[in-house]
Design an enzyme around this catalytic site. Structure first.
Site, PDB file in Angstrom:
ATOM      1  N   ASP A  80       1.209  -1.120   0.231  1.00 21.25           N
ATOM      2  CA  ASP A  80       0.392   0.173  -0.040  1.00 21.25           C
ATOM      3  C   ASP A  80       0.975   0.719   0.158  1.00 21.25           C
ATOM      4  O   ASP A  80       0.472   2.380  -0.276  1.00 21.25           O
ATOM      5  CB  ASP A  80      -1.071  -0.242   0.885  1.00 21.25           C
ATOM      6  CG  ASP A  80      -0.543   0.272   2.676  1.00 21.25           C
ATOM      7  OD1 ASP A  80       1.317   0.439   2.848  1.00 21.25           O
ATOM      8  OD2 ASP A  80      -1.500   0.205   3.350  1.00 21.25           O
ATOM      9  N   SER A  81       2.210   1.384   0.435  1.00 19.57           N
ATOM     10  CA  SER A  81       3.055   1.655   0.049  1.00 19.57           C
ATOM     11  C   SER A  81       3.148   2.668  -1.455  1.00 19.57           C
ATOM     12  O   SER A  81       3.281   4.013  -1.362  1.00 19.57           O
ATOM     13  CB  SER A  81       4.381   1.894   0.004  1.00 19.57           C
ATOM     14  OG  SER A  81       5.328   0.562  -0.943  1.00 19.57           O
ATOM     15  N   GLU A  99       8.826  -3.897  10.924  1.00 19.11           N
ATOM     16  CA  GLU A  99       9.305  -3.042  10.448  1.00 19.11           C
ATOM     17  C   GLU A  99       9.354  -1.705  11.820  1.00 19.11           C
ATOM     18  O   GLU A  99       8.432  -1.820  12.441  1.00 19.11           O
ATOM     19  CB  GLU A  99       8.023  -2.099   9.754  1.00 19.11           C
ATOM     20  CG  GLU A  99       8.320  -0.730   9.180  1.00 19.11           C
ATOM     21  CD  GLU A  99       7.928  -0.717   7.863  1.00 19.11           C
ATOM     22  OE1 GLU A  99       7.659   0.780   7.872  1.00 19.11           O
ATOM     23  OE2 GLU A  99       6.211  -1.154   7.700  1.00 19.11           O
TER      24      GLU A  99
END
Length: 269
Positions: A50-51, A187
């Protein structure tokens, strides 16, 4: 600079799980057929992240990405790289409860050739992951710094700075594994904490901003290839100066047009 390419091996969930302790896995994002084709026989996994909402659409965060967008780009990636293991990143608001998550995951499987989906969340989302995996949906978890939580968390904050937080992340990872996920993205986590998380589970962990202690790495292609110029995250390594090389090439094209050296005689019909 020489490039070493491993012999291409089409990945699947079983092979990815067996990679833990045997080889470091390489994941890269892609949003279109052109770049997916370039990455297909090099990366172990391609993530349609979705980046894309930031690197492709220019938005300030990922939250406004829609499932329609993700399906469109995933189809493009699957078309360009039909042999690749492709993962669709489930966008914000598409898995708030287990029934909604399953409905949307089924749509992903029916409308794309994605091999798996990715979901952000730990213990709080384990019941959703369990519902998906028990209904034959392959799931990658995502814990630590979670971009879809940026507004509720008040920004992008590195995790694992305290023992309490590290323990929570370990609980998150264990819960995600027990729920049936075959892999976990970690992350924005302190490397010491990421190491402990990776050791606490038997499935591979894929780091981004979590040091080299995980079972693999993932980067956004426009970051690693130097196309994104606004800022460079600390965890990103530039493997080429893409933005400058493109600007130089287009400037040369403009110059050649202006002095009429393009097209040359051999480029005419």
């Amino acid at each position: 600079m020489s490039i070493i390419r491993h012999e291409f091996e089409k990945m699947n969930v079983t092979k990815i799980k067996k990679a833990k302790g045997n080889k470091n896995l390489t994941m890269i994002t892609s949003y279109d057929a052109l770049f997916a084709k370039l990455f297909e026989e090099i990366a172990d996994m391609i993530l349609v992240g979705d980046s894309l909402n930031m690197s492709f659409a220019g938005k300030p965060d990922t939250l406004s990405a829609t499932l329609d967008q993700m399906i469109y780009h995933t189809n493009a990636v699957c078309t360009g790289a039909p042999k690749a293991f492709v993962i669709l990143d489930m966008p914000f608001g598409t898995y708030n409860n287990k029934d909604q998550a399953l409905t949307n995951a089924v749509r992903v499987y029916q409308e794309t050739n994605a091999a798996a989906i990715k979901i952000e969340g730990g213990e709080d989302r384990a019941h959703i992951i369990s519902h998906l995996t028990s209904n034959s949906v392959a799931v990658i978890g995502h814990i630590g710094l979670m971009p879809q939580f940026v507004r509720s968390e008040g920004g992008y904050k590195v995790r694992g700075k305290t023992e309490e937080d590290t323990q929570q992340l370990i609980k998150d990872a264990i819960a995600v594994e027990k729920a049936g996920a075959f892999c976990i993205v970690i992350e924005g986590v302190m490397s010491d904490a990421a190491k402990r998380i990776s050791e606490a589970v038997s499935i591979p962990t894929i780091g981004i901003g979590a040091g080299n202690v995980t079972d693999g790495q993932v980067l956004v292609w426009s970051d690693m290839l130097g196309f994104f110029e606004s800022f460079k995250p600390k965890f990103v390594r530039h493997y080429m100066t893409g933005a400058q090389q493109v600007k130089d090439a287009v400037s040369q094209y403009k110059s050649d047009v202006q002095d009429a050296s393009f097209p040359a005689k051999e480029e005419e019909y």
